[in-house]
Write an enzyme that holds these catalytic residues in place. Structure first.
Site, PDB file in Angstrom:
ATOM      1  N   TYR A 156       8.422  -5.395  -2.778  1.00 34.02           N
ATOM      2  CA  TYR A 156       8.397  -3.962  -2.450  1.00 34.02           C
ATOM      3  C   TYR A 156       7.651  -3.167  -3.534  1.00 34.02           C
ATOM      4  O   TYR A 156       6.807  -2.311  -3.223  1.00 34.02           O
ATOM      5  CB  TYR A 156       9.842  -3.478  -2.305  1.00 34.02           C
ATOM      6  CG  TYR A 156       9.999  -2.035  -1.918  1.00 34.02           C
ATOM      7  CD1 TYR A 156       9.832  -1.627  -0.594  1.00 34.02           C
ATOM      8  CD2 TYR A 156      10.348  -1.061  -2.856  1.00 34.02           C
ATOM      9  CE1 TYR A 156      10.002  -0.301  -0.225  1.00 34.02           C
ATOM     10  CE2 TYR A 156      10.516   0.255  -2.501  1.00 34.02           C
ATOM     11  CZ  TYR A 156      10.344   0.635  -1.185  1.00 34.02           C
ATOM     12  OH  TYR A 156      10.502   1.958  -0.833  1.00 34.02           O
ATOM     13  N   LYS A 160       4.271  -0.914  -3.083  1.00 33.86           N
ATOM     14  CA  LYS A 160       4.264   0.524  -3.364  1.00 33.86           C
ATOM     15  C   LYS A 160       3.290   0.869  -4.493  1.00 33.86           C
ATOM     16  O   LYS A 160       2.679   1.938  -4.489  1.00 33.86           O
ATOM     17  CB  LYS A 160       5.685   1.001  -3.685  1.00 33.86           C
ATOM     18  CG  LYS A 160       6.634   0.907  -2.495  1.00 33.86           C
ATOM     19  CD  LYS A 160       6.197   1.860  -1.399  1.00 33.86           C
ATOM     20  CE  LYS A 160       6.971   1.694  -0.108  1.00 33.86           C
ATOM     21  NZ  LYS A 160       6.570   2.663   0.930  1.00 33.86           N
TER      22      LYS A 160
HETATM   23  P1  NAP Z   1      14.215   3.801   7.159  1.00 32.95           P
HETATM   24  O1  NAP Z   1      15.293   4.808   7.323  1.00 32.95           O
HETATM   25  O2  NAP Z   1      14.564   2.339   7.212  1.00 32.95           O
HETATM   26  O3  NAP Z   1      13.062   4.113   8.209  1.00 32.95           O
HETATM   27  C1  NAP Z   1      11.931   3.291   8.282  1.00 32.95           C
HETATM   28  C2  NAP Z   1      11.014   3.821   9.343  1.00 32.95           C
HETATM   29  O4  NAP Z   1       9.836   2.995   9.375  1.00 32.95           O
HETATM   30  C3  NAP Z   1      11.632   3.772  10.746  1.00 32.95           C
HETATM   31  O5  NAP Z   1      11.311   4.948  11.433  1.00 32.95           O
HETATM   32  C4  NAP Z   1      10.949   2.553  11.382  1.00 32.95           C
HETATM   33  O6  NAP Z   1      10.755   2.737  12.765  1.00 32.95           O
HETATM   34  C5  NAP Z   1       9.594   2.585  10.697  1.00 32.95           C
HETATM   35  N1  NAP Z   1       8.897   1.294  10.715  1.00 32.95           N
HETATM   36  C6  NAP Z   1       9.237   0.149  10.068  1.00 32.95           C
HETATM   37  N2  NAP Z   1       8.340  -0.812  10.322  1.00 32.95           N
HETATM   38  C7  NAP Z   1       7.406  -0.257  11.151  1.00 32.95           C
HETATM   39  C8  NAP Z   1       6.227  -0.743  11.750  1.00 32.95           C
HETATM   40  N3  NAP Z   1       5.809  -2.004  11.567  1.00 32.95           N
HETATM   41  N4  NAP Z   1       5.498   0.093  12.542  1.00 32.95           N
HETATM   42  C9  NAP Z   1       5.900   1.373  12.746  1.00 32.95           C
HETATM   43  N5  NAP Z   1       7.016   1.884  12.191  1.00 32.95           N
HETATM   44  C10 NAP Z   1       7.763   1.071  11.402  1.00 32.95           C
HETATM   45  O7  NAP Z   1      13.474   3.979   5.754  1.00 32.95           O
HETATM   46  P2  NAP Z   1      13.255   5.275   4.826  1.00 32.95           P
HETATM   47  O8  NAP Z   1      14.208   5.176   3.702  1.00 32.95           O
HETATM   48  O9  NAP Z   1      13.191   6.505   5.650  1.00 32.95           O
HETATM   49  O10 NAP Z   1      11.822   4.932   4.225  1.00 32.95           O
HETATM   50  C11 NAP Z   1      10.636   5.584   4.666  1.00 32.95           C
HETATM   51  C12 NAP Z   1       9.553   5.349   3.621  1.00 32.95           C
HETATM   52  O11 NAP Z   1       9.985   5.903   2.376  1.00 32.95           O
HETATM   53  C13 NAP Z   1       9.284   3.866   3.359  1.00 32.95           C
HETATM   54  O12 NAP Z   1       7.905   3.667   3.161  1.00 32.95           O
HETATM   55  C14 NAP Z   1      10.055   3.604   2.092  1.00 32.95           C
HETATM   56  O13 NAP Z   1       9.507   2.539   1.355  1.00 32.95           O
HETATM   57  C15 NAP Z   1       9.874   4.935   1.374  1.00 32.95           C
HETATM   58  N6  NAP Z   1      10.856   5.197   0.326  1.00 32.95           N
HETATM   59  C16 NAP Z   1      12.190   5.258   0.619  1.00 32.95           C
HETATM   60  C17 NAP Z   1      13.094   5.506  -0.417  1.00 32.95           C
HETATM   61  C18 NAP Z   1      14.585   5.591  -0.178  1.00 32.95           C
HETATM   62  O14 NAP Z   1      15.331   5.655  -1.154  1.00 32.95           O
HETATM   63  N7  NAP Z   1      15.053   5.622   1.055  1.00 32.95           N
HETATM   64  C19 NAP Z   1      12.636   5.677  -1.722  1.00 32.95           C
HETATM   65  C20 NAP Z   1      11.281   5.604  -1.973  1.00 32.95           C
HETATM   66  C21 NAP Z   1      10.397   5.368  -0.943  1.00 32.95           C
HETATM   67  P3  NAP Z   1      11.510   1.875  13.929  1.00 32.95           P
HETATM   68  O15 NAP Z   1      12.973   1.894  13.637  1.00 32.95           O
HETATM   69  O16 NAP Z   1      11.124   2.609  15.172  1.00 32.95           O
HETATM   70  O17 NAP Z   1      10.905   0.503  13.841  1.00 32.95           O
END
Ligand code: NAP
Length: 248
Positions: A156, A160
């Site tokens: 990961y 990133k």
């Molecule tokens: P999440 O709640 O698990 O949501 C992930 C989203 O990505 C869902 O809408 C999912 O859609 C979509 N997705 C996954 N694989 C996909 C694919 N192959 N094609 C299209 N859509 C896809 O995660 P989140 O925490 O909101 O994370 C969103 C972003 O923020 C990510 O890039 C993550 O690395 C980044 N981030 C998160 C955090 C944190 O603490 N949460 C911190 C830093 C960065 P479906 O369910 O429809 O597949």
């Protein structure tokens, strides 16, 4: 009408979590939003309905953005339906955490493909149409794990950090065409991705965050909307850390 009223935006992975909040915020500011999803159609349709209820246009579009076909179809959907694409937010992402000795090569590949390859593919397709209009805003949702590194997340963190290098390279490449490319690097935000972290890790993390709390999806959405706006016209190749001070 909001500041984004003429803007057409795609948010990848907008069915849940941070992407959902970004899609809602862009919609609230007046943008027409394409809500990309892969596996959660009901959740994506709910986001569309919420945006439409606020008086702006939105549509859901299913595409696995880690595939070339999916990424190309997504960008094409925006151009075919609305005639252009102004804003691309590369947010779709996933994790397969483990210590390196236990991590399978397929877990490395899945994370790189979902997080980094998708960003490259969607941006490649988007830049083609943005260049013609001499306008574009690309915002990549990286992570503090890509800035600092995080034990148990070699795959990961690499994906990133890769997004950050990609952001800077593409920013240089397309600057003369009126396209800016920036990244946000969220710290820890409570979503489906992080909800299963053990309590002792969560408590330890809180002690290290100067602002004393996890981020919210709206904290990230506000920063992303700023970088996608005309107010950020002179900012490109930047990584905006949204982490409560964790990484400073
Ligand atoms: P999440 O709640 O698990 O949501 C992930 C989203 O990505 C869902 O809408 C999912 O859609 C979509 N997705 C996954 N694989 C996909 C694919 N192959 N094609 C299209 N859509 C896809 O995660 P989140 O925490 O909101 O994370 C969103 C972003 O923020 C990510 O890039 C993550 O690395 C980044 N981030 C998160 C955090 C944190 O603490 N949460 C911190 C830093 C960065 P479906 O369910 O429809 O597949």
């Amino acid at each position: 009408m909001g500041a984004f009223s003429e803007r057409i935006a795609i948010v990848t992975g907008a069915s849940r979590g941070i992407g959902r909040a970004i899609a809602l915020e862009l919609g609230k500011r007046g943008a027409t939003v394409i809500v990309n999803y892969n596996a959660s159609p009901d959740a994506a349709n709910e986001v569309v309905q919420m945006i439409q209820a606020g008086g702006t246009q939105a549509m859901a579009f299913k595409a696995d953005v880690s595939t070339e076909e999916g990424a190309n179809e997504l960008i094409k959907a925006a151009v075919d339906t609305y005639g252009k694409l102004d804003i691309l937010v590369n947010n779709a992402g996933t994790t397969r955490d483990n210590v390196i000795m236990m991590m399978k090569a397929e877990d490395f590949d899945t994370v790189i493909q979902t997080n980094l390859r998708s960003t490259w593919l969607c941006s490649k397709a988007a830049v083609r149409t943005m260049m013609r209009k001499r306008y574009g805003r690309i915002v990549n949702v990286s992570s503090i794990s890509g800035v600092m590194g995080n034990a148990g997340q070699t795959n990961y963190s690499a994906s990133k950090a890769g997004m950050i290098g990609f952001t800077k390279a593409l920013a240089r490449e397309v600057a003369s065409r009126g396209i800016t490319v920036n990244a946000v690097a969220p710290g820890f935000v409570l979503t489906d991705l992080t909800k299963d972290l053990p309590a002792e890790i969560t408590e330890q993390l809180n002690k290290n965050i100067p602002l004393g709390r996890w981020g919210t999806v709206d904290d990230v959405a506000q920063a992303t909307a700023f970088l996608a706006s005309d107010d950020a016209a002179y900012i490109t190749g930047h990584v905006l850390v949204v982490d409560g001070g964790l990484a400073m």
